[in-house]
Design a protein around this motif. Sequence first.
Motif, short mmCIF file in Angstrom:
data_model
loop_
_atom_site.label_atom_id
_atom_site.label_comp_id
_atom_site.label_asym_id
_atom_site.label_seq_id
_atom_site.Cartn_x
_atom_site.Cartn_y
_atom_site.Cartn_z
N LYS A 85 20.89 -8.22 -34.92
CA LYS A 85 21.26 -9.46 -35.15
C LYS A 85 21.36 -10.14 -33.79
CE LYS A 85 22.96 -10.95 -38.91
NZ LYS A 85 24.06 -11.28 -39.91
N TRP A 86 22.29 -9.37 -32.92
CA TRP A 86 22.78 -9.89 -31.42
C TRP A 86 21.15 -10.01 -30.66
CZ3 TRP A 86 22.61 -8.81 -26.51
CH2 TRP A 86 23.42 -9.50 -25.63
N ALA A 87 20.51 -9.12 -30.94
CA ALA A 87 19.30 -9.21 -30.19
C ALA A 87 18.39 -10.36 -30.37
CB ALA A 87 18.45 -7.79 -30.12
N ILE A 88 18.40 -10.79 -31.77
CA ILE A 88 17.84 -11.76 -32.13
C ILE A 88 18.30 -12.87 -31.62
CG2 ILE A 88 17.22 -13.16 -34.36
CD1 ILE A 88 17.27 -10.48 -35.88
N GLY A 89 19.66 -13.15 -31.86
CA GLY A 89 20.44 -14.24 -31.20
C GLY A 89 20.26 -14.41 -29.72
#
Length: 190
Positions: A85-89
């Motif tokens: 999710k951090w990478a998506i963010g």
Amino acid sequence: MKRLDKDKLIREVREKGIEITNINDLMKINKKYRDLVPIILKHLNEVTDESDKEFLIRCLGVKGFDEAAKPLIDEFYKSNNVSYKWAIGNSLSIISSSEALPELIKIVQEKEHGIARQMIVDGLGAYKTEEVKSVLVNLLKDDKVVGHAISGIAKTGDKSLIKYIEPFTNHKISWIRNEARKAIKKLEKE
């Protein structure tokens, strides 16, 4: 677990007239390659392996790839993997889609996403709206994103927000202290 068919992806990219030597060349694309967004999104939907999905998400992290924002937000909500999710963010913060701004504001205020929100918070400052400024100031109370909120505030260019950052120059965590000092310096130059 369905893995990315790298040969198929390379073939589809080449069919668009874009010559790449290997899959990693997709990490170097820029806004002029927006024809690749639907292809990358198609592959993102086909694979289930999160490391392959993360690679594709990072490929979509290009300023102006607005059409990727909504599918990435959907992907963010589907996952429970914080680093994914951090990478998506991170990609969403680079894309900087004005159309996605209401959803991004919603995400950063949902504490259950924890540190996965950090890069979205950081990227919010680029929007420079009064609503964004207010959200960023409120996020200074959130230990999971405080440093990124400071960085986001610095990007707004709004000197009147310095007063909210000043207390963090004495924070117990050194990188937050440094971020606060850097933000104040940047805002004073505006």
